[in-house]
Design a protein around this motif. Structure first.
Motif, PDB file in Angstrom:
ATOM      1  N   SER A 206       1.178  -0.526   0.075  1.00 17.86           N
ATOM      2  CA  SER A 206       0.319   0.144   0.036  1.00 17.86           C
ATOM      3  C   SER A 206       1.220   1.268   0.187  1.00 17.86           C
ATOM      4  CB  SER A 206      -0.693  -0.269   1.167  1.00 17.86           C
ATOM      5  OG  SER A 206      -0.143   0.638   2.450  1.00 17.86           O
ATOM      6  N   LEU A 207       0.025   1.594  -0.637  1.00 17.01           N
ATOM      7  CA  LEU A 207       0.921   3.857  -0.712  1.00 17.01           C
ATOM      8  C   LEU A 207       1.547   3.593   0.683  1.00 17.01           C
ATOM      9  CD1 LEU A 207       2.121   5.828  -2.421  1.00 17.01           C
ATOM     10  CD2 LEU A 207       0.344   6.807  -2.702  1.00 17.01           C
ATOM     11  N   ALA A 208      -0.117   4.409   1.583  1.00 21.88           N
ATOM     12  CA  ALA A 208       0.441   4.539   2.971  1.00 21.88           C
ATOM     13  C   ALA A 208       1.738   4.118   3.652  1.00 21.88           C
ATOM     14  CB  ALA A 208      -1.230   4.335   3.381  1.00 21.88           C
ATOM     15  N   THR A 209       1.458   2.444   3.453  1.00 21.07           N
ATOM     16  CA  THR A 209       2.790   1.785   4.425  1.00 21.07           C
ATOM     17  C   THR A 209       4.185   2.169   3.330  1.00 21.07           C
ATOM     18  OG1 THR A 209       1.694   0.176   4.311  1.00 21.07           O
ATOM     19  CG2 THR A 209       3.634  -0.187   4.473  1.00 21.07           C
ATOM     20  N   LEU A 210       4.123   2.518   2.182  1.00 16.78           N
ATOM     21  CA  LEU A 210       5.386   3.257   1.540  1.00 16.78           C
ATOM     22  C   LEU A 210       6.073   4.185   2.010  1.00 16.78           C
ATOM     23  CD1 LEU A 210       6.992   2.136  -1.896  1.00 16.78           C
ATOM     24  CD2 LEU A 210       7.040   5.246  -0.856  1.00 16.78           C
ATOM     25  N   LEU A 211       5.215   5.147   2.284  1.00 15.35           N
ATOM     26  CA  LEU A 211       5.591   6.844   2.674  1.00 15.35           C
ATOM     27  C   LEU A 211       6.003   6.799   3.861  1.00 15.35           C
ATOM     28  CD1 LEU A 211       3.003   8.884   0.916  1.00 15.35           C
ATOM     29  CD2 LEU A 211       5.384   7.938   0.005  1.00 15.35           C
ATOM     30  N   GLY A 212       4.631   5.782   5.151  1.00 15.12           N
ATOM     31  CA  GLY A 212       4.987   5.731   6.945  1.00 15.12           C
ATOM     32  C   GLY A 212       6.015   5.324   7.059  1.00 15.12           C
ATOM     33  N   GLY A 213       6.771   4.103   6.101  1.00 16.83           N
ATOM     34  CA  GLY A 213       7.880   3.100   6.497  1.00 16.83           C
ATOM     35  C   GLY A 213       7.551   2.465   7.180  1.00 16.83           C
ATOM     36  N   CYS A 226      17.038   3.102   8.579  1.00 20.74           N
ATOM     37  CA  CYS A 226      16.805   4.228   6.926  1.00 20.74           C
ATOM     38  C   CYS A 226      15.422   3.488   6.106  1.00 20.74           C
ATOM     39  CB  CYS A 226      18.041   3.265   5.961  1.00 20.74           C
ATOM     40  SG  CYS A 226      18.009   1.419   5.640  1.00 20.74           S
ATOM     41  N   HIS A 227      14.950   1.966   6.874  1.00 25.14           N
ATOM     42  CA  HIS A 227      13.698   1.253   6.434  1.00 25.14           C
ATOM     43  C   HIS A 227      12.458   1.755   8.057  1.00 25.14           C
ATOM     44  CE1 HIS A 227      16.914  -1.623   4.916  1.00 25.14           C
ATOM     45  NE2 HIS A 227      16.411  -0.673   3.584  1.00 25.14           N
ATOM     46  N   THR A 228      12.172   1.771   8.732  1.00 24.65           N
ATOM     47  CA  THR A 228      11.746   2.333   9.770  1.00 24.65           C
ATOM     48  C   THR A 228      10.862   3.751   9.443  1.00 24.65           C
ATOM     49  OG1 THR A 228      12.927   3.214  11.347  1.00 24.65           O
ATOM     50  CG2 THR A 228      11.918   0.885  11.376  1.00 24.65           C
ATOM     51  N   ALA A 229      11.907   5.201   8.740  1.00 24.15           N
ATOM     52  CA  ALA A 229      11.457   6.250   9.137  1.00 24.15           C
ATOM     53  C   ALA A 229      10.204   6.402   8.014  1.00 24.15           C
ATOM     54  CB  ALA A 229      12.686   7.352   8.386  1.00 24.15           C
ATOM     55  N   PRO A 230       9.631   8.115   7.916  1.00 21.07           N
ATOM     56  CA  PRO A 230       8.648   8.110   6.989  1.00 21.07           C
ATOM     57  C   PRO A 230       9.138   8.393   6.223  1.00 21.07           C
ATOM     58  CG  PRO A 230       7.560   8.237   9.270  1.00 21.07           C
ATOM     59  CD  PRO A 230       9.468   7.584   9.343  1.00 21.07           C
ATOM     60  N   ALA A 231       8.690   8.720   5.189  1.00 15.95           N
ATOM     61  CA  ALA A 231       9.308   8.997   3.441  1.00 15.95           C
ATOM     62  C   ALA A 231       9.346  10.807   4.191  1.00 15.95           C
ATOM     63  CB  ALA A 231       7.849   8.721   2.928  1.00 15.95           C
ATOM     64  N   HIS A 232       8.681  11.576   4.535  1.00 21.13           N
ATOM     65  CA  HIS A 232       8.817  12.934   4.779  1.00 21.13           C
ATOM     66  C   HIS A 232       9.646  13.161   5.766  1.00 21.13           C
ATOM     67  CE1 HIS A 232       5.399  13.883   2.528  1.00 21.13           C
ATOM     68  NE2 HIS A 232       4.972  14.143   2.844  1.00 21.13           N
ATOM     69  N   LEU A 233      10.224  12.254   6.897  1.00 20.49           N
ATOM     70  CA  LEU A 233      11.767  12.508   7.222  1.00 20.49           C
ATOM     71  C   LEU A 233      12.977  12.979   6.889  1.00 20.49           C
ATOM     72  CD1 LEU A 233      12.006  12.691  10.796  1.00 20.49           C
ATOM     73  CD2 LEU A 233      12.658  10.131  10.318  1.00 20.49           C
ATOM     74  N   ALA A 234      12.951  12.457   5.597  1.00 23.55           N
ATOM     75  CA  ALA A 234      13.595  12.856   4.947  1.00 23.55           C
ATOM     76  C   ALA A 234      14.091  13.321   3.609  1.00 23.55           C
ATOM     77  CB  ALA A 234      14.627  11.252   4.752  1.00 23.55           C
TER      78      ALA A 234
END
Length: 382
Positions: A206-213, A226-234
């Motif tokens: 899901s896109l939500a999972t991918l963006l949420g980390g 690097c895999h647990t960080a949400p997309a907007h964090l970095a």
């Protein structure tokens, strides 16, 4: 593809990649895609494998490392740095696919280049064990050099039509050359077309999972930061890295012009107005870089909170604005030879302004998120 060595970015290889990218800039701009030599050099430097899970031979590296490396490459060619940082970022996203999907992508080695378009388009219809995916997506930076493509599409029949991301072999999509941007000419952000293909569940998330980390849910304790960080964090700070490099180089080129004696025997830098512009632009470029390095440290080590995510979005958007302002000031101060559309300062100017216009770096959205994280952005707040 043969298995690669494990590890992340190599400082010496990054320097070589920066030199290769610089030498290939003219040809890359003419062709509107990176040269084969630059692609090979960026891969050898470790960008592609930087965030790939270690079990597949990747580096599981830090945001600070990829930021520094992208800045270095960006001083020579912002287009090369843009593609490099996206290859790293897309490997991070692919690491959130189910195990079977990851094995398909990296089973033979970690140096797999992945393009992506995460703005939902097309459609995905549910089938037993998978999805029927079709549509068009743009822009897909560096798709000409990709082995796989991540494509986001809304579920045709799902309640509310939530979006999912699908990993598709590059060989299944056709590419329409639509990249006509003013800056980042060599990134080749063309349109990809998929007539119809069945994508198994193992290559979808899901896109939500991918963006949420992977910060929530079972099994995440063993995952790297690097895999647990949400997309907007970095995401924003990584987008800014090529602009930092380009802005640095623009300042160097401009100082060379300002410090040279003109035919009338006067240096531009002898004028107070020019010295003031130098002071402002150099300070803004340095301040933006320092702020982004702080954001990278926050992304790598500090607690993942709504406030931290919002602060990094704010800092990336403000840094992009500072960089664009600083380089635009230099460009407007330069002599006629610096304004040449084929000149180096013009190239860095268009690249920085193009990066600063990216949707992920818009200050309005970042400001809204920041105010909301502080509890001051709601409609009911005084």
């Amino acid at each position: 593809m043969p298995p690669g060595r494990s590890g992340g970015l190599s400082e010496e290889a990054v320097r070589r990649a920066a030199g290769t990218a610089l030498r290939g800039t003219s040809e890359a701009r003419r062709q509107r895609r990176l040269t084969a030599g630059t692609v090979a050099a960026l891969q050898a430097a470790g960008f592609v494998r930087h965030f790939v899970p270690r079990r597949w031979g990747g580096g599981e590296g830090t945001f600070g490392e990829v930021f520094d490396a992208s800045v270095a490459v960006g001083e020579g060619c912002a287009s090369a740095a843009w593609c490099a940082v996206l290859w790293a970022a897309h490997g991070r996203f692919a690491a959130l696919l189910p195990e079977e999907g990851q094995r398909e992508i990296w089973g033979e080695g970690p140096d797999v280049r992945i393009a992506a378009v995460l703005k939902p388009s097309g459609s995905a219809s549910r089938l037993p064990g998978g999805w029927l995916l079709q549509g068009e997506w743009e822009p897909a930076s560096s798709v000409d050099h990709a082995h796989w493509v991540l494509l986001a599409a809304p579920e045709a029949d799902g309640p509310g039509r939530p979006a999912r991301v699908f990993a598709v072999p590059r060989s299944l999509v056709s590419v329409r050359d639509t990249w006509k941007a003013t800056g980042l000419l060599a990134t080749g952000g063309s349109t990809v077309v998929l007539d119809a293909a069945v994508v198994p569940d193992g290559r979808s998330v899901s896109l939500a999972t991918l963006l949420g980390g992977a910060g929530a849910g079972a099994g995440t304790a063993l995952r790297s930061r690097c895999h647990t960080a949400p997309a907007h964090l970095a995401g924003g700070l990584m987008f800014c890295a090529p602009a930092v490099g380009a802005a640095r180089r623009a300042l160097t080129v401009w100082i060379r012009w300002a410090g040279a004696t003109a035919p009338d025997g006067v240096r531009p830098l002898d004028r107070p107005s020019v010295r003031e512009r130098l002071a402002r632009s150099s300070a803004e470029i340095e301040a933006a870089e320092l702020m982004l390095r702080t954001a990278a440290g926050r992304a790598d080590t500090e607690a993942i909170t709504a406030e931290a995510i919002a602060a990094n979005r704010r800092d990336a958007a403000v840094a992009a604005d500072w960089l664009a302002t600083a380089v635009d000031r230099l460009f407007r101060t330069g002599g006629t030879h610096l304004l040449d559309s084929e000149g180096e300062l013009h190239r860095h100017w268009t690249d920085v302004l193009t990066i600063a216009s990216h949707g992920a770096l818009r200050l309005e959205a970042a400001a809204e998120a920041y105010a909301g994280a502080l509890g001051t952005g709601g409609a009911g707040d005084a």
